[in-house]
Design an enzyme around this catalytic site. Structure first.
Site, PDB file in Angstrom:
ATOM      1  N   SER B 150      -3.056  84.713 -20.787  1.00 23.41           N
ATOM      2  CA  SER B 150      -3.966  85.751 -20.314  1.00 23.41           C
ATOM      3  C   SER B 150      -3.251  87.108 -20.305  1.00 23.41           C
ATOM      4  O   SER B 150      -2.814  87.558 -21.374  1.00 23.41           O
ATOM      5  CB  SER B 150      -4.520  85.359 -18.941  1.00 23.41           C
ATOM      6  OG  SER B 150      -5.644  86.144 -18.619  1.00 23.41           O
ATOM      7  N   ASP B 222     -13.970  79.493 -22.080  1.00 22.43           N
ATOM      8  CA  ASP B 222     -13.247  80.413 -21.187  1.00 22.43           C
ATOM      9  C   ASP B 222     -14.208  81.512 -20.743  1.00 22.43           C
ATOM     10  O   ASP B 222     -14.790  82.221 -21.565  1.00 22.43           O
ATOM     11  CB  ASP B 222     -12.078  81.001 -21.982  1.00 22.43           C
ATOM     12  CG  ASP B 222     -11.140  81.857 -21.146  1.00 22.43           C
ATOM     13  OD1 ASP B 222     -11.619  82.577 -20.245  1.00 22.43           O
ATOM     14  OD2 ASP B 222      -9.921  81.803 -21.417  1.00 22.43           O
ATOM     15  N   HIS B 255     -10.142  78.665 -18.781  1.00 19.98           N
ATOM     16  CA  HIS B 255      -9.009  79.599 -18.669  1.00 19.98           C
ATOM     17  C   HIS B 255      -7.888  79.044 -17.783  1.00 19.98           C
ATOM     18  O   HIS B 255      -6.885  79.712 -17.549  1.00 19.98           O
ATOM     19  CB  HIS B 255      -9.526  80.922 -18.077  1.00 19.98           C
ATOM     20  CG  HIS B 255      -8.646  82.113 -18.321  1.00 19.98           C
ATOM     21  ND1 HIS B 255      -8.415  82.627 -19.579  1.00 19.98           N
ATOM     22  CD2 HIS B 255      -7.921  82.910 -17.465  1.00 19.98           C
ATOM     23  CE1 HIS B 255      -7.609  83.676 -19.495  1.00 19.98           C
ATOM     24  NE2 HIS B 255      -7.288  83.857 -18.223  1.00 19.98           N
TER      25      HIS B 255
END
Lengths: 276, 276
Positions: B150, B222, B255
């Site tokens: 991320s 995600d 995620h």
């Protein structure tokens, strides 16, 4: 049929980690559990490994930290992780101590006030929860193993010796709770002054054995080894009773999930051999 | 020599997970990092993989949840995990938002007040921390790879394209931060209105390429994919620039660290091939 409320779901190693809450008959309150369904469960019912967690844990700790899902996915075994106690029951002292009440059910059926109305964890783990997951997921209840850590290692040995499991393993179990400060405090509160032997693996194995070897891993530098866990008492009791036991003292390891993660693959392989 | 203060140590897969704090010259405050030393490091210097974490993370998240240590132990690679920002710097707004300040350093050298005195994360991650671990642990700095998740995936791509790394991979990176609300907020605060391109992998790859394939895994479900991550922009930019890229869209994954754990073994194998 008992209503399951899904609280979250995450894809993991081709299967899924799922968390649920449900009303529990035997605990008289809402209970939580986590489950990992391996990819094979999309095709056919799979064997199940129950994992009983230690003091203060929720169903998340094991599924987040132990790294077991990859091995469960490889072997085609479901993982079921009960919470470590009822919570928010309204019992006044339930959140006062980390080693009594919330997060510290010790996998016993409490007989004493104020605990007995809700703290029926032995029945919950060995009867209600298996029936619930069997009714709701593609799980073959006849092929069940049990594992646990610390307080949950104690629970796994006791449930395993008394119940119908095909495989039993533990990490750093409280192996002789009647002689341990943690066990004495919890048993005294939940059970009063009787019925301890049926929840003490070291006492129980004299009368109940299983026809397969039990696997135990213990960290040699575990800070709780001498005063709380006392696995040597269980080793000696198995020896006297003729119970086959693979007890491994692991040099340099402590009581943490880093220890569990290091050997969980061995445990999954052990359970798979007996469950398949 | 910079003083390292050990805060904890856990044996894990025959090596050790260790956490440290130290005074940082470039951040002008105390910084924290975690390290995994594989068993091979007891015999000889080992290659190193830096892992840059996402928003809100400390060095613990990756070492606790990703399950990378078993692969690092197998491959003989050290893992080094910096914190995601300076902390407790005294900057008034540092703890106000989850996506700015503490836990959100974005791996840039801030040029703007009030951040620039402490938020020098690019230099910290690419120069100060490598020198520190090279001086204190049996690590071969010439064989270094970088990975991240991320915000840390963004960091890994940027550090990797600009620095001297032999391998680069990412999970769900913020691949075009100049076009993402998270990136725009952070870059605006840390950098003002200039210098964004050197910290935006999609812009950077037009000018800087590496002579090995980059690996990226992205969960198809995600929740941040469309609005924040935009990996398709980086894929197109690599295509235009002739940068080799193995971009894998993973169906059903989100995620979370359950996603990272599912593919971290692939990433460690990718890095090992390029680092050995």
């Amino acid at each position: 049929m008992t209503e399951l409320t899904a609280t979250s779901r995450y894809q993991c190693f081709g299967g899924s980690v799922e968390f649920y809450q449900h009303p529990s008959d035997c605990c008289g309150t809402s209970m939580a559990f986590g489950i990992y369904l391996p990819p094979q469960a999309q095709q056919r019912p799979v064997p199940v490994l129950y994992f009983l967690s230690g003091l203060t844990c929720t169903p998340e700790n094991f599924l987040t930290k132990a790294g077991a899902q990859q091995f469960a996915a490889r072997q085609g075994i479901a993982l079921v992780i009960p919470d470590t106690s009822p919570r928010q029951t309204g019992i006044p002292a339930e959140d006062q101590d980390y080693d009594l009440g919330s997060g510290a059910g010790f996998y016993v059926n409490a007989t004493e006030e104020p605990w007995r109305q809700h703290y029926q964890m032995y029945d919950y783990v060995t009867v209600e929860l298996p029936n619930l997951v069997g009714a709701n997921f593609p799980i073959d209840l006849s092929r069940a193993g049990i594992c646990g850590h610390s307080m949950g290692g104690h629970g796994a040995l006791v449930c395993g010796l008394r119940g119908n499991y095909r495989s039993i393993s533990a990490f750093a179990p409280i192996a002789n709770p009647s002689a341990s400060p943690w066990g004495q405090k919890a048993f005294g509160q939940y059970l009063g002054n009787q019925g301890w032997a049926q929840y003490d693996a070291t006492m129980l194995v004299a009368e109940r054995q299983v026809d397969f070897p039990i696997l135990i891993d213990q960290g040699a530098t575990d800070q709780f080894l001498v005063n709380q866990l006392m696995p040597e008492k269980f080793v000696a009791a198995c020896d006297r009773a003729g119970q086959s036991l693979n007890f491994r003292m692991q040099e340099g390891y402590d009581h943490s999930y880093y220890f569990i993660a290091s050997f969980i693959g061995d445990h999954l392989r052990y359970h798979a051999e007996l469950l398949m």
